[in-house]
Motif scaffolding. Structure first.
Motif: not given
Length: 114
Positions: A63-78
């Motif tokens: 927490k506070g160091r990592f950030t998860i994100s998602r692009d539903n249109a491209k079906n990707t998660v970072s």
């Protein structure tokens, strides 16, 4: 569903890395995507999750160091990983949950060392 992860590598303590995972196949069925990691001699542990709605969950250790994100249109998660510590060294696995079905990508090695 197939998951293809990329972005691991070697980084010095305090550095940053970004992991990415692309889903293919029946991606419409995936509600939750995320990352797990497994260090040598340890059990696989959850790092972060993100639901299709955007709701996120993080392990306390990131927490506070990592950030998860998602692009539903491209079906990707970072997963953006900052302020990396040697304790973050592990094989990182992309994960997808569709109903009660679990899908895993191939692992990508993250090594934090000077």
């Amino acid at each position: 569903v197939q998951l293809q992860a990329s972005g691991g590598g070697l980084v010095q303590p305090g550095g940053s890395l970004r992991l990415s995972c692309a889903a293919s196949g029946s991606t419409f069925s995936i509600n939750r995507m995320g990352w797990y990691r497994q260090a040598p001699g340890r059990q696989r542990e959850m790092v972060a999750h993100i639901f299709r709605s955007g709701i996120t969950t993080y392990a306390d250790s990131v927490k506070g160091r990592f950030t998860i994100s998602r692009d539903n249109a491209k079906n990707t998660v970072s997963l953006q990983m900052n302020s990396l510590e040697p304790e973050d060294t592990a094989v990182y696995y992309c994960h997808g949950l569709a109903g009660i079905a679990n899908y895993w990508g191939q692992g990508t090695q993250v090594t934090v060392s000077s």
